[in-house]
Design an enzyme around this catalytic site. Sequence first.
Site, PDB file in Angstrom:
ATOM      1  N   ARG A 197       0.033  -9.314  13.410  1.00  0.00           N
ATOM      2  CA  ARG A 197      -0.606  -8.307  12.007  1.00  0.00           C
ATOM      3  C   ARG A 197      -1.511  -9.440  11.257  1.00  0.00           C
ATOM      4  O   ARG A 197      -3.150  -8.622  10.985  1.00  0.00           O
ATOM      5  CB  ARG A 197       0.511  -7.825  11.991  1.00  0.00           C
ATOM      6  CG  ARG A 197       0.486  -6.215  13.470  1.00  0.00           C
ATOM      7  CD  ARG A 197       2.068  -5.872  12.168  1.00  0.00           C
ATOM      8  NE  ARG A 197       2.758  -5.953  11.321  1.00  0.00           N
ATOM      9  CZ  ARG A 197       3.536  -5.674  10.640  1.00  0.00           C
ATOM     10  NH1 ARG A 197       4.665  -6.048  10.975  1.00  0.00           N
ATOM     11  NH2 ARG A 197       3.350  -4.444   9.840  1.00  0.00           N
ATOM     12  N   ARG A 220      -9.685   0.224   9.222  1.00  0.00           N
ATOM     13  CA  ARG A 220      -9.330  -1.337   9.227  1.00  0.00           C
ATOM     14  C   ARG A 220     -10.176  -1.500  10.001  1.00  0.00           C
ATOM     15  O   ARG A 220      -9.997  -2.995  10.696  1.00  0.00           O
ATOM     16  CB  ARG A 220      -7.137  -0.257  10.101  1.00  0.00           C
ATOM     17  CG  ARG A 220      -6.304  -1.486   9.823  1.00  0.00           C
ATOM     18  CD  ARG A 220      -5.552  -1.476  10.567  1.00  0.00           C
ATOM     19  NE  ARG A 220      -4.261  -1.550   9.908  1.00  0.00           N
ATOM     20  CZ  ARG A 220      -3.354  -1.234   9.589  1.00  0.00           C
ATOM     21  NH1 ARG A 220      -3.265  -0.147   9.116  1.00  0.00           N
ATOM     22  NH2 ARG A 220      -1.874  -2.108   9.155  1.00  0.00           N
ATOM     23  N   ARG A 277      11.282  -0.886  11.241  1.00  0.00           N
ATOM     24  CA  ARG A 277       9.930  -1.207  12.278  1.00  0.00           C
ATOM     25  C   ARG A 277       9.862  -1.929  13.237  1.00  0.00           C
ATOM     26  O   ARG A 277      10.554  -3.211  12.775  1.00  0.00           O
ATOM     27  CB  ARG A 277       9.026  -1.364  11.673  1.00  0.00           C
ATOM     28  CG  ARG A 277       8.095   0.118  10.655  1.00  0.00           C
ATOM     29  CD  ARG A 277       7.872  -0.186   9.944  1.00  0.00           C
ATOM     30  NE  ARG A 277       6.115  -0.566   9.714  1.00  0.00           N
ATOM     31  CZ  ARG A 277       5.210  -0.394   9.594  1.00  0.00           C
ATOM     32  NH1 ARG A 277       5.151   0.350   8.399  1.00  0.00           N
ATOM     33  NH2 ARG A 277       4.406  -1.557   9.491  1.00  0.00           N
ATOM     34  N   LYS A 300       0.451  -1.429   0.162  1.00  0.00           N
ATOM     35  CA  LYS A 300       0.339   0.293   0.076  1.00  0.00           C
ATOM     36  C   LYS A 300       0.572   1.218  -0.005  1.00  0.00           C
ATOM     37  O   LYS A 300       0.540   2.052  -0.629  1.00  0.00           O
ATOM     38  CB  LYS A 300      -0.782   0.294   0.842  1.00  0.00           C
ATOM     39  CG  LYS A 300      -2.244  -1.222   1.031  1.00  0.00           C
ATOM     40  CD  LYS A 300      -3.023  -1.599   2.391  1.00  0.00           C
ATOM     41  CE  LYS A 300      -2.168  -1.192   4.106  1.00  0.00           C
ATOM     42  NZ  LYS A 300      -1.630  -2.999   3.883  1.00  0.00           N
ATOM     43  N   ARG A 317      11.470  -6.237   4.282  1.00  0.00           N
ATOM     44  CA  ARG A 317      11.155  -5.056   4.924  1.00  0.00           C
ATOM     45  C   ARG A 317      12.372  -4.936   6.401  1.00  0.00           C
ATOM     46  O   ARG A 317      12.879  -3.107   6.927  1.00  0.00           O
ATOM     47  CB  ARG A 317       9.795  -4.348   4.524  1.00  0.00           C
ATOM     48  CG  ARG A 317       9.620  -2.894   4.928  1.00  0.00           C
ATOM     49  CD  ARG A 317       8.389  -2.287   5.035  1.00  0.00           C
ATOM     50  NE  ARG A 317       7.484  -2.735   6.044  1.00  0.00           N
ATOM     51  CZ  ARG A 317       5.968  -2.486   6.167  1.00  0.00           C
ATOM     52  NH1 ARG A 317       5.186  -1.933   4.715  1.00  0.00           N
ATOM     53  NH2 ARG A 317       5.523  -2.812   7.018  1.00  0.00           N
TER      54      ARG A 317
HETATM   55  P1  ADP Z   1       1.464  -2.728   8.142  1.00  0.00           P
HETATM   56  O1  ADP Z   1      -0.029  -1.584   6.530  1.00  0.00           O
HETATM   57  O2  ADP Z   1       2.218  -3.060   7.053  1.00  0.00           O
HETATM   58  O3  ADP Z   1       1.246  -3.203   8.911  1.00  0.00           O
HETATM   59  P2  ADP Z   1       0.876   0.586   9.264  1.00  0.00           P
HETATM   60  O4  ADP Z   1       1.834   1.016   8.925  1.00  0.00           O
HETATM   61  O5  ADP Z   1      -0.542   0.424   7.997  1.00  0.00           O
HETATM   62  O6  ADP Z   1       1.606  -1.119   8.436  1.00  0.00           O
HETATM   63  O7  ADP Z   1       0.217  -0.110   9.979  1.00  0.00           O
HETATM   64  C1  ADP Z   1       1.131  -0.148  11.278  1.00  0.00           C
HETATM   65  C2  ADP Z   1       0.812  -0.458  12.991  1.00  0.00           C
HETATM   66  O8  ADP Z   1      -0.330   0.859  12.877  1.00  0.00           O
HETATM   67  C3  ADP Z   1      -0.368  -1.411  12.776  1.00  0.00           C
HETATM   68  O9  ADP Z   1      -0.256  -2.526  12.452  1.00  0.00           O
HETATM   69  C4  ADP Z   1      -1.695  -0.450  13.976  1.00  0.00           C
HETATM   70  O10 ADP Z   1      -1.604  -0.580  14.970  1.00  0.00           O
HETATM   71  C5  ADP Z   1      -1.198   0.965  13.862  1.00  0.00           C
HETATM   72  N1  ADP Z   1      -2.215   1.283  12.491  1.00  0.00           N
HETATM   73  C6  ADP Z   1      -2.489   2.371  11.409  1.00  0.00           C
HETATM   74  N2  ADP Z   1      -3.861   2.181  11.108  1.00  0.00           N
HETATM   75  C7  ADP Z   1      -4.433   1.770  11.829  1.00  0.00           C
HETATM   76  C8  ADP Z   1      -5.811   1.854  12.083  1.00  0.00           C
HETATM   77  N3  ADP Z   1      -6.768   2.522  10.888  1.00  0.00           N
HETATM   78  N4  ADP Z   1      -6.322   1.412  13.141  1.00  0.00           N
HETATM   79  C9  ADP Z   1      -6.006   0.937  14.373  1.00  0.00           C
HETATM   80  N5  ADP Z   1      -4.517   1.243  14.139  1.00  0.00           N
HETATM   81  C10 ADP Z   1      -3.873   1.754  12.498  1.00  0.00           C
END
Ligand code: ADP
Length: 191
Positions: A146, A89, A134, A14, A128
């Site tokens: 996740r 999400r 991270r 994404k 990654r």
């Molecule tokens: P990825 O899609 O690679 O897991 P992101 O950078 O989108 O990485 O998200 C990393 C973390 O941030 C998630 O695992 C969650 O803990 C938090 N997070 C991101 N977006 C949301 C959301 N919309 N609602 C709740 N938690 C979120």
Amino acid sequence: MRNIVLFGPPGAGKGTQSALLVDHFGFVHLSTGDIFRANIKGQTELGTLAKSYMDQGQLVPDDVTIRMLEDSANGHPDANGFIFDGFPRTTAQAEALDRFLEGKGQSISGMLALEVEEDELRDRLAKRAETSGRADDADPAVIQKRIDVYNAETAPVAEHYQGQGKYHGIAGMGSIEDIFARLRDAIDGLA
Ligand code: ADP
């Protein structure tokens, strides 16, 4: 004006594709993950709270996330369309986003869902981890958490948009350029 939800499991691409779509279409990119990470870096109160969830592979609570997303969007009053990355999400987030946009006389034009096999996701995230710094990429148990949270809480968000006739599945395997071309064509096809 088009507002896009870019959807897909962790590691689906994404972030990579958002950057290309921003270049091509001029969207404002709102990534909740990026905003949380900026808050962690800036050592804000929100960052401390978010980190406690992110490091475990869990979702940050809806109320906090929704408020933050709305504040971020309100910071771009002149935007000619948004690309939402990592949001919504949960179904509650999707409903809140609908209400928020409706209040501005807008709506989501379409959800583009990147479809990637789970083994490929694990490979990409492990790779990654070598460069991202991270914490949530570095631990295979957190990666699995996740993916599990995605399947349990986030995958149902697709049904929300299916019900509105806005869901577009996009094959997320292959080269970055090929995937970008699929996304670009799908967006060109949206009203
Ligand atoms: P990825 O899609 O690679 O897991 P992101 O950078 O989108 O990485 O998200 C990393 C973390 O941030 C998630 O695992 C969650 O803990 C938090 N997070 C991101 N977006 C949301 C959301 N919309 N609602 C709740 N938690 C979120």
